[in-house]
Design a protein around this motif. Structure first.
Motif, short mmCIF file in Angstrom:
data_model
loop_
_atom_site.label_atom_id
_atom_site.label_comp_id
_atom_site.label_asym_id
_atom_site.label_seq_id
_atom_site.Cartn_x
_atom_site.Cartn_y
_atom_site.Cartn_z
N TYR A 28 -33.36 -18.58 5.24
CA TYR A 28 -32.01 -18.84 5.73
C TYR A 28 -31.85 -20.31 6.13
O TYR A 28 -32.82 -21.00 6.42
CB TYR A 28 -31.69 -17.96 6.93
CG TYR A 28 -31.77 -16.49 6.64
CD1 TYR A 28 -30.72 -15.80 6.03
CD2 TYR A 28 -32.92 -15.76 6.98
CE1 TYR A 28 -30.80 -14.44 5.77
CE2 TYR A 28 -33.01 -14.40 6.72
CZ TYR A 28 -31.95 -13.75 6.11
OH TYR A 28 -32.04 -12.41 5.84
N PHE A 29 -30.60 -20.73 6.17
CA PHE A 29 -30.27 -22.07 6.64
C PHE A 29 -29.12 -21.95 7.63
O PHE A 29 -28.00 -21.57 7.26
CB PHE A 29 -29.86 -22.96 5.46
CG PHE A 29 -29.34 -24.31 5.87
CD1 PHE A 29 -30.12 -25.17 6.61
CD2 PHE A 29 -28.06 -24.72 5.50
CE1 PHE A 29 -29.64 -26.42 7.00
CE2 PHE A 29 -27.58 -25.97 5.86
CZ PHE A 29 -28.38 -26.82 6.61
N ILE A 30 -29.40 -22.23 8.89
CA ILE A 30 -28.41 -22.13 9.97
C ILE A 30 -27.78 -23.51 10.16
O ILE A 30 -28.49 -24.48 10.42
CB ILE A 30 -29.08 -21.65 11.27
CG1 ILE A 30 -29.82 -20.33 11.03
CG2 ILE A 30 -28.04 -21.49 12.37
CD1 ILE A 30 -30.83 -19.99 12.11
N TYR A 31 -26.46 -23.59 10.07
CA TYR A 31 -25.82 -24.91 9.99
C TYR A 31 -24.54 -24.97 10.81
O TYR A 31 -23.72 -24.05 10.75
CB TYR A 31 -25.50 -25.22 8.53
CG TYR A 31 -24.89 -26.58 8.28
CD1 TYR A 31 -25.56 -27.74 8.64
CD2 TYR A 31 -23.65 -26.71 7.67
CE1 TYR A 31 -25.01 -28.99 8.40
CE2 TYR A 31 -23.08 -27.95 7.42
CZ TYR A 31 -23.77 -29.09 7.79
OH TYR A 31 -23.23 -30.33 7.55
N GLU A 32 -24.39 -26.03 11.58
CA GLU A 32 -23.14 -26.31 12.28
C GLU A 32 -22.20 -27.02 11.31
O GLU A 32 -22.39 -28.20 11.01
CB GLU A 32 -23.40 -27.17 13.52
CG GLU A 32 -22.14 -27.47 14.29
CD GLU A 32 -22.39 -28.37 15.50
OE1 GLU A 32 -21.40 -28.82 16.09
OE2 GLU A 32 -23.57 -28.62 15.83
N ALA A 33 -21.22 -26.31 10.81
CA ALA A 33 -20.34 -26.82 9.76
C ALA A 33 -19.07 -27.40 10.38
O ALA A 33 -18.28 -26.69 11.01
CB ALA A 33 -19.98 -25.71 8.78
N ASP A 34 -18.88 -28.69 10.21
CA ASP A 34 -17.76 -29.40 10.83
C ASP A 34 -16.50 -29.31 9.97
O ASP A 34 -16.54 -29.53 8.76
CB ASP A 34 -18.17 -30.87 11.01
CG ASP A 34 -17.18 -31.65 11.85
OD1 ASP A 34 -16.21 -31.05 12.36
OD2 ASP A 34 -17.39 -32.86 12.01
N GLU A 35 -15.38 -28.99 10.62
CA GLU A 35 -14.12 -28.91 9.88
C GLU A 35 -13.48 -30.28 9.69
O GLU A 35 -12.55 -30.42 8.90
CB GLU A 35 -13.14 -27.97 10.58
CG GLU A 35 -12.41 -28.53 11.78
CD GLU A 35 -13.19 -28.40 13.08
OE1 GLU A 35 -12.59 -28.53 14.15
OE2 GLU A 35 -14.43 -28.18 13.02
N TYR A 36 -13.97 -31.31 10.42
CA TYR A 36 -13.38 -32.63 10.29
C TYR A 36 -13.53 -33.13 8.84
O TYR A 36 -14.57 -32.96 8.21
CB TYR A 36 -14.05 -33.63 11.24
CG TYR A 36 -13.38 -34.99 11.18
CD1 TYR A 36 -12.15 -35.20 11.79
CD2 TYR A 36 -13.95 -36.03 10.45
CE1 TYR A 36 -11.51 -36.42 11.70
CE2 TYR A 36 -13.31 -37.26 10.36
CZ TYR A 36 -12.09 -37.45 10.98
OH TYR A 36 -11.45 -38.65 10.88
N ASP A 37 -12.48 -33.74 8.33
CA ASP A 37 -12.46 -34.26 6.95
C ASP A 37 -12.66 -33.13 5.93
O ASP A 37 -13.07 -33.38 4.80
CB ASP A 37 -13.53 -35.34 6.77
CG ASP A 37 -13.15 -36.35 5.70
OD1 ASP A 37 -11.95 -36.45 5.39
OD2 ASP A 37 -14.04 -37.03 5.17
N ARG A 38 -12.43 -31.90 6.35
CA ARG A 38 -12.56 -30.70 5.50
C ARG A 38 -13.99 -30.55 4.96
O ARG A 38 -14.22 -29.95 3.89
CB ARG A 38 -11.56 -30.75 4.33
CG ARG A 38 -10.11 -30.89 4.79
CD ARG A 38 -9.14 -30.93 3.64
NE ARG A 38 -7.79 -31.23 4.09
CZ ARG A 38 -6.89 -30.32 4.46
NH1 ARG A 38 -7.20 -29.04 4.39
NH2 ARG A 38 -5.70 -30.69 4.88
N ASN A 39 -14.97 -31.04 5.73
CA ASN A 39 -16.37 -30.98 5.28
C ASN A 39 -16.84 -29.56 5.01
O ASN A 39 -17.58 -29.31 4.05
CB ASN A 39 -17.28 -31.62 6.34
CG ASN A 39 -17.13 -33.12 6.39
OD1 ASN A 39 -16.84 -33.76 5.39
ND2 ASN A 39 -17.31 -33.70 7.57
#
Length: 435
Positions: free
Chosen positions: A159-170
């Motif tokens: 698994y890969f646990i990731y904090e996904a940022d909405e800034y710039d639609r990343n």
């Protein structure tokens, strides 16, 4: 492969560099100043140049070969390193493209945590609990962790646990196996002109995910997006299962517990194993969660710092700190607040009205200006304070000896003091009040 990361030592890019290094990729980079992850990078043998990013260090590394130039959304198109890399024909992308590449290359199932607030703590909680449950998971978290590096990968991780940022639609670069969404409140008006644009991006994020766990109207709901049946139902773990201080923290813990439970059940299914599951294990583990940097972080007795800079996030943190103050027997709560981005203040100023209710004293600092619309008038602390329902407890302030003396007097009297900011006031606060 040789990867160069511009802005490498901050909490956004540093963990990515650590993961790339662990995955066998040769990585180096530069930064204007030593960021929060600098020491971790050096410890892992990653070469980091600190100083003016005028292109000299990148030019030297290009002589040895650079295959990919990775940069943050905050880097302007005129940045010397970015200009040099593009002129040299090097592949240039923001961090989300490189992150997506790593996930695909390593064959990992992505658990992406996205939301206006709560995502850093929820991500860190999932990392903490997954490792305690011995689930093989790599991760990237956008802050420092006291219990582990900010990013890690080990051969054989599933698994890969990731904090996904909405800034710039990343976050729309990803198609997660599991999406975890703590909260969605309108933010980043420089990227999303309207609330509808912002909510549409999250709708798309949900649809790109196979499975969604989300906090909605006080409940933790889950839904299999790829199921033929459009069925959403309440998840097993609920906020009231946890005894952490603050409703927001209990919500984050419930989200994390349900995410780790899904990971564990997936592991059992893949191995054809049926187990008699003890549901209390995850509750016990998350009740012992040690916290993360800048998220209700205790830096001295009765002194805390937090990343809150959005009205809803502030209100949730105020509730948390009030509970903490009560548990400690503190006389009351004193807040120092530094807003982030003037463009944001024009959009959220009405949301502050009741955000600081329950606070005994509020010192409001000038807004930290970044990525601004030059046509907008810069709102003053007095103008923003004027919209509070309890404006009598607030006053404008500046970082300096006077504020330092007043805060120390409040501490002497037994008050709990907390800084809320996404800006540079955190450095001053730690220097003056940290252990």
């Amino acid at each position: 492969m040789k990867v160069y990361i511009s802005g490498i030592s901050g909490t956004g890019m540093g963990p990515l560099a650590l993961m790339a290094k662990a995955a066998g990729i040769e990585v180096c980079g530069s930064d204007l100043a030593k960021g929060a992850v600098y020491d971790e990078l050096i410890k892992q043998g990653i070469e980091v140049f600190i100083g003016e990013q005028n292109g000299d260090f990148l030019r030297m590394k290009m002589e040895q070969g650079v295959d990919w130039f990775v940069y943050t959304s905050a880097l302007p198109d005129t940045h010397a390193e970015l200009v040099l890399a593009r002129e040299a024909g090097i592949k240039c992308t923001k961090r989300d493209d490189f992150t997506a590449y790593l996930v695909e290359k390593l064959g990992l199932k992505m658990i992406a945590v996205a939301g206006t607030h709560g995502k850093t703590t929820t991500t860190a909680m999932i990392v903490w609990a997954a490792h305690k449950m011995k689930i093989k998971a790599s991760y990237l978290v956008g802050t420092t962790l006291g219990f582990a590096p900010s990013g890690a990968y080990h051969k054989g991780d599933k698994y890969f646990i990731y904090e996904a940022d909405e800034y710039d639609r990343n976050f729309l670069k990803y198609h997660p196996w599991l999406a975890v969404i703590p909260a969605v409140s309108y933010d980043h008006p420089d990227i999303y002109p309207t609330r509808e644009d912002y909510e549409e991006a999250f709708r798309q994020f949900r649809e790109q995910s196979a499975f969604v766990i989300e906090h909605k109207d006080g409940k933790i709901m889950q839904k299999y997006m790829e199921s033929e049946e459009d069925f959403e139902h309440e998840a097993m773990y609920k906020p009231n299962d946890f005894n952490l201080a603050g409703e927001a923290r209990r919500i984050d813990a419930a989200l994390a517990a349900n995410a780790v439970f899904a990971m564990q059940q997936n592991d059992f299914a893949d191995r054809g194993i049926e187990v008699d599951y003890y549901a209390g294990a995850l509750i016990e583990i998350l009740n012992d969660f040690p916290g993360v940097g800048r998220r209700f972080e205790r830096i001295a007795d009765y002194v805390y710092t937090d990343y809150a800079h959005h009205p809803e996030e502030i209100a949730a943190t105020v509730e948390m700190v009030k509970e903490e103050a009560s548990l400690l027997g503190a006389k009351g709560v004193v807040v120092v607040y530094q807003p982030h981005q003037n463009t944001r203040q024009h959009e959220v100023r009405d949301g502050y009205r009741d955000a600081f209710v329950g606070v005994d004293k509020l010192f409001w600092l000038p807004t930290y200006l970044t990525r601004e619309n030059s046509e907008l008038e810069v709102l003053t602390p007095e103008e923003l304070i004027g919209g509070l329902s309890n404006r009598e407890i607030a006053e404008s302030a500046e970082l300096g000896e006077e504020l330092e003396a007043r805060l120390k007097e409040y501490l002497r009297k037994g008050y709990l003091v907390i800084l809320m900011t996404a800006g540079p006031a955190d450095g001053w606060f730690r220097e003056k009040f940290g252990i």
